[in-house]
Design a protein around this motif. Structure first.
Motif, mmCIF file in Angstrom:
data_model
loop_
_atom_site.group_PDB
_atom_site.id
_atom_site.type_symbol
_atom_site.label_atom_id
_atom_site.label_comp_id
_atom_site.label_asym_id
_atom_site.label_seq_id
_atom_site.Cartn_x
_atom_site.Cartn_y
_atom_site.Cartn_z
ATOM 1 N N ASP A 143 14.150 -14.406 -1.328
ATOM 2 C CA ASP A 143 14.167 -12.948 -1.359
ATOM 3 C C ASP A 143 13.052 -12.447 -2.256
ATOM 4 O O ASP A 143 12.839 -12.971 -3.342
ATOM 5 N N PRO A 144 12.350 -11.396 -1.811
ATOM 6 C CA PRO A 144 11.300 -10.839 -2.657
ATOM 7 C C PRO A 144 11.899 -10.064 -3.826
ATOM 8 O O PRO A 144 13.046 -9.612 -3.766
ATOM 9 N N ASP A 145 11.131 -9.918 -4.862
ATOM 10 C CA ASP A 145 11.532 -9.133 -6.016
ATOM 11 C C ASP A 145 11.586 -7.662 -5.588
ATOM 12 O O ASP A 145 10.579 -7.112 -5.146
ATOM 13 N N PRO A 146 12.752 -6.999 -5.676
ATOM 14 C CA PRO A 146 12.859 -5.601 -5.241
ATOM 15 C C PRO A 146 11.879 -4.671 -5.932
ATOM 16 O O PRO A 146 11.369 -3.736 -5.322
ATOM 17 N N ARG B 33 8.846 -5.414 -6.898
ATOM 18 C CA ARG B 33 7.530 -5.613 -6.285
ATOM 19 C C ARG B 33 7.459 -4.976 -4.900
ATOM 20 O O ARG B 33 6.425 -4.434 -4.514
ATOM 21 N N VAL B 34 8.544 -5.051 -4.152
ATOM 22 C CA VAL B 34 8.589 -4.414 -2.834
ATOM 23 C C VAL B 34 8.400 -2.912 -2.994
ATOM 24 O O VAL B 34 7.606 -2.292 -2.288
ATOM 25 N N ARG B 35 9.123 -2.318 -3.943
ATOM 26 C CA ARG B 35 9.005 -0.876 -4.168
ATOM 27 C C ARG B 35 7.608 -0.506 -4.656
ATOM 28 O O ARG B 35 7.053 0.519 -4.261
ATOM 29 N N LEU B 36 7.011 -1.312 -5.498
ATOM 30 C CA LEU B 36 5.666 -1.037 -5.996
ATOM 31 C C LEU B 36 4.652 -1.084 -4.858
ATOM 32 O O LEU B 36 3.777 -0.215 -4.756
ATOM 33 N N ALA B 37 4.775 -2.070 -4.001
ATOM 34 C CA ALA B 37 3.868 -2.172 -2.857
ATOM 35 C C ALA B 37 4.057 -0.984 -1.912
ATOM 36 O O ALA B 37 3.078 -0.399 -1.431
ATOM 37 N N ALA B 38 5.306 -0.610 -1.657
ATOM 38 C CA ALA B 38 5.569 0.542 -0.794
ATOM 39 C C ALA B 38 5.049 1.821 -1.431
ATOM 40 O O ALA B 38 4.467 2.672 -0.753
ATOM 41 N N LEU B 39 5.254 1.975 -2.731
ATOM 42 C CA LEU B 39 4.756 3.144 -3.443
ATOM 43 C C LEU B 39 3.244 3.260 -3.309
ATOM 44 O O LEU B 39 2.708 4.325 -3.000
ATOM 45 N N SER B 40 2.545 2.159 -3.497
ATOM 46 C CA SER B 40 1.084 2.167 -3.386
ATOM 47 C C SER B 40 0.635 2.540 -1.976
ATOM 48 O O SER B 40 -0.239 3.386 -1.800
ATOM 49 N N VAL C 13 18.258 0.168 -8.052
ATOM 50 C CA VAL C 13 17.183 0.590 -7.183
ATOM 51 C C VAL C 13 17.685 0.718 -5.744
ATOM 52 O O VAL C 13 17.465 1.719 -5.098
ATOM 53 N N ALA C 14 18.351 -0.284 -5.257
ATOM 54 C CA ALA C 14 18.884 -0.224 -3.891
ATOM 55 C C ALA C 14 19.953 0.845 -3.775
ATOM 56 O O ALA C 14 20.055 1.509 -2.738
ATOM 57 N N THR D 14 11.332 -4.748 4.458
ATOM 58 C CA THR D 14 10.595 -5.740 3.688
ATOM 59 C C THR D 14 11.531 -6.550 2.807
ATOM 60 O O THR D 14 11.431 -7.769 2.727
ATOM 61 N N ALA D 15 12.463 -5.881 2.164
ATOM 62 C CA ALA D 15 13.407 -6.584 1.288
ATOM 63 C C ALA D 15 14.316 -7.509 2.088
ATOM 64 O O ALA D 15 14.648 -8.600 1.640
ATOM 65 N N ALA D 16 14.714 -7.084 3.278
ATOM 66 C CA ALA D 16 15.624 -7.888 4.094
ATOM 67 C C ALA D 16 14.926 -9.093 4.718
ATOM 68 O O ALA D 16 15.545 -10.120 4.968
ATOM 69 N N ALA D 17 13.628 -8.973 4.939
ATOM 70 C CA ALA D 17 12.899 -10.036 5.619
ATOM 71 C C ALA D 17 12.720 -11.278 4.756
ATOM 72 O O ALA D 17 12.676 -12.383 5.275
ATOM 73 N N GLY D 18 12.612 -11.085 3.472
ATOM 74 C CA GLY D 18 12.356 -12.226 2.597
ATOM 75 C C GLY D 18 10.930 -12.704 2.756
ATOM 76 O O GLY D 18 10.151 -12.143 3.508
#
Length: 103
Positions: free
Chosen positions: A67-70, A72-79, A1-2, A53-57
């Protein structure tokens, strides 16, 4: 993903409008009538949002920073980006329907 985001970031300035539109649609962004410049801005914003968001933790008083689940970060950004793009589209009837004041 990254790794996909890294490829996108490297190619962003060289992508054709069709490639930009496809990349935007994959992320819930853009609109068919959007200019290449607008699509680039939206993809750039997407990259900034996902990477920041991913870097912030996540800080929580009950546990140390993690660290957040990548995914979930992508899903939140997508939404968030899908809603934003839909609201920005001039001919979009759904936001008008959803946010119209009932009488």
């Amino acid at each position: 993903v990254a790794a996909e985001d890294d490829v996108l970031a490297a190619a962003l300035g060289r992508m054709s409008r069709d490639e930009l539109l496809e990349a935007c649609f994959d992320r819930g962004l853009g609109a068919p009538g959007a200019s290449a410049a607008r699509l680039r801005r939206e993809l750039s914003h997407w990259l900034s949002l996902v990477r920041t968001t991913a870097a912030a933790g996540i800080a929580d008083a009950a546990e140390p920073k993690r660290d957040p689940d990548p995914a979930r970060v992508r899903l939140a950004a997508l939404s968030a980006c899908a809603v934003s793009s839909t609201r920005a589209e001039a001919g979009a009837g759904l936001p008008k329907l959803l946010y119209a004041k009932s009488r």
